[in-house]
Design an enzyme around this catalytic site. Sequence first.
Site, mmCIF file in Angstrom:
data_model
loop_
_atom_site.group_PDB
_atom_site.id
_atom_site.type_symbol
_atom_site.label_atom_id
_atom_site.label_comp_id
_atom_site.label_asym_id
_atom_site.label_seq_id
_atom_site.Cartn_x
_atom_site.Cartn_y
_atom_site.Cartn_z
ATOM 1 N N GLU A 46 31.905 50.052 -25.737
ATOM 2 C CA GLU A 46 30.601 49.831 -26.361
ATOM 3 C C GLU A 46 29.550 50.767 -25.774
ATOM 4 O O GLU A 46 29.809 51.492 -24.808
ATOM 5 C CB GLU A 46 30.198 48.358 -26.201
ATOM 6 C CG GLU A 46 31.140 47.436 -26.964
ATOM 7 C CD GLU A 46 30.725 45.980 -26.940
ATOM 8 O OE1 GLU A 46 31.276 45.216 -27.744
ATOM 9 O OE2 GLU A 46 29.867 45.597 -26.104
ATOM 10 N N CYS A 60 36.228 51.514 -31.258
ATOM 11 C CA CYS A 60 37.186 50.416 -31.174
ATOM 12 C C CYS A 60 38.416 50.802 -30.357
ATOM 13 O O CYS A 60 38.719 51.982 -30.157
ATOM 14 C CB CYS A 60 37.651 50.009 -32.566
ATOM 15 S SG CYS A 60 36.354 49.448 -33.668
ATOM 16 N N GLU A 99 41.564 50.498 -31.242
ATOM 17 C CA GLU A 99 42.592 51.174 -32.041
ATOM 18 C C GLU A 99 42.308 52.663 -32.128
ATOM 19 O O GLU A 99 43.204 53.502 -31.964
ATOM 20 C CB GLU A 99 42.644 50.579 -33.450
ATOM 21 C CG GLU A 99 42.986 49.101 -33.486
ATOM 22 C CD GLU A 99 41.755 48.204 -33.448
ATOM 23 O OE1 GLU A 99 40.766 48.530 -32.737
ATOM 24 O OE2 GLU A 99 41.775 47.170 -34.139
ATOM 25 N N CYS A 136 39.375 46.636 -37.670
ATOM 26 C CA CYS A 136 38.252 46.746 -38.604
ATOM 27 C C CYS A 136 38.592 47.773 -39.694
ATOM 28 O O CYS A 136 39.581 48.501 -39.615
ATOM 29 C CB CYS A 136 36.977 47.132 -37.865
ATOM 30 S SG CYS A 136 36.862 48.883 -37.429
ATOM 31 N N CYS A 159 38.917 51.498 -38.520
ATOM 32 C CA CYS A 159 40.183 51.780 -37.825
ATOM 33 C C CYS A 159 41.344 51.838 -38.814
ATOM 34 O O CYS A 159 42.243 52.664 -38.669
ATOM 35 C CB CYS A 159 40.448 50.731 -36.751
ATOM 36 S SG CYS A 159 39.362 50.928 -35.331
HETATM 37 ZN ZN LIG Z 1 37.894 49.245 -35.446
#
Ligand SMILES: [Zn+2]
Length: 136
Positions: free
Chosen positions: A44, A53, A55, A90, A93
């Site tokens: 983050e 993320c 992934e 998400c 990704c």
């Molecule tokens: Zn993601």
Amino acid sequence: MEKEKLIRAAIDNLPGAYAPYSHFQVSAALLCRDGSIYTGFNIENAAYSAAVCAERSAIFRAVCDGKREFEAIAVCGGKDGVITDYCAPCGVCRQVMREFCSPADFLVIMAKSPEDYVEMTLKELLPRSFGPENLA
Ligand SMILES: [Zn+2]
């Protein structure tokens, strides 16, 4: 493929996740066609939109190392690193996976533990998708 081994790699990698804002830690372990495994976690940022993320961290690490063929990814995560549910990738990704992975064959493993997981193909997670061949 040793799914349990891949899941374990994701779970072992989870404590490193940098999630000081959402406190929702996510980890991923990517299996390359050559058998190598790349891990990643969410990172983050104080400017929230700059976050990445788990992934994509794993995929980008592998791509930077010259890997282009992938077979599966295991994903796990939860609030404060406590896994209580299956963690799904998400939309961003899923699209990044679509760039490098065969939708019908690439397996996304959403795990609570090495014994408790749900698996879906990328095609199931991202139907009627847009990919590199659309620009050919
Ligand atoms: Zn993601």
